[in-house]
Structure formats: C-alpha cells, structure tokens
Design an enzyme around this catalytic site. Structure first.
Site, PDB file in Angstrom:
ATOM      1  N   LYS A 123      81.697  40.954  25.849  1.00 40.18           N
ATOM      2  CA  LYS A 123      80.822  41.045  24.812  1.00 40.18           C
ATOM      3  C   LYS A 123      81.589  41.829  23.766  1.00 40.18           C
ATOM      4  O   LYS A 123      82.533  42.545  24.084  1.00 40.18           O
ATOM      5  CB  LYS A 123      79.659  41.886  25.031  1.00 40.18           C
ATOM      6  CG  LYS A 123      78.613  41.844  24.010  1.00 40.18           C
ATOM      7  CD  LYS A 123      77.796  40.291  24.453  1.00 40.18           C
ATOM      8  CE  LYS A 123      76.698  39.881  23.508  1.00 40.18           C
ATOM      9  NZ  LYS A 123      75.822  38.749  24.030  1.00 40.18           N
ATOM     10  N   ASP A 138      76.147  36.293  18.180  1.00 41.59           N
ATOM     11  CA  ASP A 138      75.074  37.047  18.930  1.00 41.59           C
ATOM     12  C   ASP A 138      74.133  37.320  17.609  1.00 41.59           C
ATOM     13  O   ASP A 138      74.384  36.879  16.784  1.00 41.59           O
ATOM     14  CB  ASP A 138      75.581  38.059  19.650  1.00 41.59           C
ATOM     15  CG  ASP A 138      74.578  38.951  20.655  1.00 41.59           C
ATOM     16  OD1 ASP A 138      74.329  38.017  21.667  1.00 41.59           O
ATOM     17  OD2 ASP A 138      74.144  39.874  20.233  1.00 41.59           O
TER      18      ASP A 138
HETATM   19  O1  2IT Z   1      74.163  36.761  24.937  1.00 46.25           O
HETATM   20  C1  2IT Z   1      74.719  35.569  24.890  1.00 46.25           C
HETATM   21  O2  2IT Z   1      74.681  34.871  25.942  1.00 46.25           O
HETATM   22  C2  2IT Z   1      75.277  34.884  23.734  1.00 46.25           C
HETATM   23  N1  2IT Z   1      75.274  35.738  22.851  1.00 46.25           N
HETATM   24  C3  2IT Z   1      76.087  33.779  23.685  1.00 46.25           C
HETATM   25  C4  2IT Z   1      77.507  34.078  24.179  1.00 46.25           C
HETATM   26  C5  2IT Z   1      78.186  32.931  24.102  1.00 46.25           C
HETATM   27  O3  2IT Z   1      79.521  33.110  24.390  1.00 46.25           O
HETATM   28  O4  2IT Z   1      77.844  31.833  23.720  1.00 46.25           O
END
Ligand code: 2IT
Length: 445
Positions: free
Chosen positions: A124, A164
């Site tokens: 993240k 996100d």
């Molecule tokens: O919290 C999540 O799963 C997302 N923001 C999507 C992450 C992604 O790599 O598509």
C-alpha cells in the site's frame, strides 16, 4: 503463540501506530488456534516475520501550487509481503494518511490478495496530500512529483500500484504517464489505467460489483432473498457507486449514501440511472459533499453531520474509510433489525463493533473478503497487460464472479461453526495459511 505477548512487544516497538496494531491484533486472534497446531510455523518465526513489512519507502513530495507556493507532502510505499507474488495494492491520497494507516492497509492487503486466488503480494502507498479543492493542474503536478520519487521501486513484476481513496482513473493516468516517461517502458506497472492504454474493463466497477456478488453469496448461504431488501451505504465515491449500481441491479433498494458532511436518505431508492450518475458528478466536483443530492432530488433528505447507520434498513454497507462504524452504530443497527453487515471499506468497523456482531451471531463479513473484487480485477488487468490483450466485459465479469464465489467458499470452509459462519475468522485463516505456506517454502528471508 500468545497474542497478548506478541501485541505487547509490537506496541512497544511501534508506539502509537493504532490502526496497524488494530489490524494485526484482529488477524492474530483469528489464527491463534490454527497457528498453534503448526509448531513448524513457530520454529520458522512466521508470526514475527509476517507482522513486519518487507520494506518501507518514505519520501518528500515537493510541488508548486497554482499560486506559485511550494508545498511539501510525505509519500510512502509499504511493500508488506511478497511471498506469493509481486507487491500489489493501491495508493491513497488523503489527509489522514500516516505510516500507521498504510501499514494497516498493506497488512490487510497481503491476506486479501491471497484470498483472490491470484499470485499477488501485499502493498500500500500514498500521501497525506488532500485533493479536496485542488485544481486539475495541481493534482497532475502532485501525481508527477510523487512518481518521480517512487518509480525506481515499482515495476510490472516488482510492485504494481493502483487507486484507493483520492486516487481514481485520472490520478492513475497522471502517475502512469510520468512512470512511462522515466522508465521508458509501457508495461502494466499501474492498474486502474484508462481503457485506451491498457486498463481493464470493469476495473472502476469491480470493488462494488464484487462486494455485491459476495453479499449475494452470504444471502444464499442463509436462504435470504436479496431482492427487495433495503440498503444503507456510506460514502459516495467509486466504491459506493459500484455497490449501489450492482445492489440495484440485483433488486435491492439503496436508500442512503453519505459524505463527510452527513447522509442522504432517499426513500424512493437511489435507483435510477440519473441518480446513480449524479453520485459520479458529486465526486467529480471535488468538493467532498453529498448535500447537493437533496437539492437535485427534492424527495430525498439530507441529515447534516449524521452517519447513515441510524437508518432503518436490512443491509448496511460501509464503503468509505476505516473505523467508520463503531460499537454504538453496531448496536443501533441491531436494534433496527439489520440482517447483514458487509464491510466494503478496509477495516470499516472498529474492533468492538466487529466483536459485537460476532458475539450476537449477526451476519458480518470483513473488508478483506468483501472488497477483494477490486484488487482481483487489478490482477486480471496485470494478466491482460502481460499477454498484450484485452478481455471483454463478459470475460472479466465472469472471472470476477468466480473469484468472489471462491473467496466466499474459503470463508465458509474456515469459518463455519455449526450454523454460524464467522467470516472474519474464515477470511483470516484462509489468507494466512496461503501466505504462511509460501513463506515456509522459501526459507528465512
Ligand atoms: O484496497 C484495495 O484493495 C485497493 N485499493 C485496490 C488495490 C489494487 O491494487 O487494485
């Protein structure tokens, strides 16, 4: 393993990282029994290793605003766990972003990604940058400045960021543009891209659609008809929009959406193309408010400063941000006869709210299972990019549906206790076992 001992050590090591500690504690409590049945895990220090990120990048993001003033934000990328595949996870731009919140999100992402059945590790990233009220040019300059620093640490087989909160198709486009210029390659290093440059069909819808496929499976499991049920949703962004669209398509009636300013109650249902499209307009305005919905659709009402959990509905879907539904809200939901709560946001409920749902044997499922359709579709985007092809809506939707059903099945397999399915336990055990297995096979690294 003794959860309390481990938590005491972690609290001393990472004081004040409350969201991270909350997420870790929730997982450890769920897996304690299975873990203790595997002495080889203890010997290999699996818990000590799995709770710490593989590595963290922190960097300064300087940029110039429209008034010529120099602004400085902090950027992060937490590469949490790469045991089962390249790091994968979104980028969040929100003033609440701290290292603690990104560590919690990266930790959760690790198990979520394991549940998708696709080979993706957990990561993240983000910044405390607040997009609210910023011009398009400012957003672009910020995204570019962010990637100028980040680009060396990401790549199609290394780490693949996505969107996100505060990061949608527009921001991914700007970040990808700068990445491509610096790396001199056009590969699938970001997902959530536009359809004309490698994006996947259905990616914007996938989190909300997947969540409703999961809710449908929960209903089937308990012989509940989703059709005709009333639904309260929090948030009004991309995820809430997908959830409202699919809930309506499946015959449920969404009567509430919310923003930081309060919530909208629309007794007739937020169920026409015009109303659902208006959610997108609200979001695109960049003002972060839902109040204008009530001006546009006068039969609805705006409740300033309130959360939608006070509405009398059958189903509650938190779709906004972590810890947005607390114990008091959980009690209100129960009193009002709600039959199902599914977290669509990551860790949308506080720990005591989750405990309350489970102690009362209410139907509840956690974000890492319910919202995994988003990252699953990102995984499908990576596959399409690697193969240099693009799939149709039908193909992607079929995969998404199958993956959500599969996640539901894993939750049931590990979470069933007589009649009651503890989806929290099921999701945590299934996700953990896959990652732990991969770590065991790869030695102490
Ligand atoms: O919290 C999540 O799963 C997302 N923001 C999507 C992450 C992604 O790599 O598509």
């Amino acid at each position: 393993m003794k959860v309390n001992d481990i938590m005491t050590r972690l609290e001393a090591k990472h004081p004040g990282e409350s969201e991270y500690l909350q997420a870790v504690r929730e997982v450890l409590i769920s897996i304690e029994d299975v873990y203790n049945q595997h002495p080889e895990f203890e010997k290999a220090g699996i818990i000590e290793r799995i709770v710490e990120p593989d590595r963290i990048f922190t960097f300064r993001v300087p940029w110039v605003d429209d008034n010529g003033k120099v602004q400085v934000n902090i950027g992060y990328r937490v590469q949490f766990n790469g045991a089962i595949g390249p790091y994968k996870g979104g980028i969040r731009f929100h003033p609440s972003v701290t290292l603690s919140s990104l560590k919690f999100l990266g930790f959760e992402q690790t198990f979520k990604n394991a549940l998708t059945t696709l080979p993706m590790g957990g990561a993240k990233g983000g910044s405390d940058f607040a997009p609210k009220g910023r011009s398009q040019a400012e957003i672009m300059r910020f995204c570019q400045a962010f990637v100028v620093e980040l680009w060396r640490n990401i790549g199609p087989d290394t780490d693949v960021p996505a969107g996100d909160i505060g990061v949608g198709g527009r921001e991914v486009g700007y970040m990808f543009g700068m990445y491509k210029k610096l790396a001199r390659e056009h590969t699938g290093t970001f997902t959530g891209k536009g359809l004309t440059f490698g994006g996947s069909r259905l990616r914007p819808e996938a989190t909300g659609f997947g969540a409703l496929y999961f809710v449908q499976k929960m209903c089937d499991e308990y012989h509940i008809m989703l059709r005709g049920k009333t639904v309260a949703v929090s948030g009004f962004g991309n995820v809430a929009w997908g959830a409202v669209t699919k809930a309506t398509e499946l015959g449920a009636k969404v009567v509430a959406i919310s923003g930081p300013d309060g919530y909208i109650y629309d007794e007739d249902g937020i169920n026409t193309p015009e109303k659902i499209a208006f959610m997108l307009e609200l979001r695109n305005s960049g003002n972060d408010v839902v109040a204008p919905y009530a001006d546009k659709f006068p039969r609805s009402r705006f409740f300033p400063g309130k959360k939608p959990w006070e509405c009398k509905v059958d189903i509650a879907l938190p779709c906004a941000i972590q810890n947005e539904l607390n114990l008091e809200d959980a009690k209100t939901l129960k009193k009002n006869g709600v039959i199902l709560v599914a977290e669509v946001s990551n860790m949308g409920c506080t720990s005591d709210a989750v405990d309350f749902f489970i102690e009362n044997e209410m139907l509840f499922a956690p974000g890492k299972a319910v919202n995994a359709g988003g990252v699953a579709c990102s995984g499908l985007e990576m596959t399409q990019n690697a193969m240099h092809i693009s799939w149709s809506n039908e193909e992607v939707d079929k995969w998404l549906h199958q993956i959500m059903n599969d996640i539901h099945e894993q939750c049931v397999a590990h979470g069933r206790n007589d009649e009651y399915i503890n989806y929290v336990k099921g999701a945590n055990i299934a996700g953990f076992m896959k990652v732990a297995d991969a770590m065991m096979a790869q030695g102490i690294v």
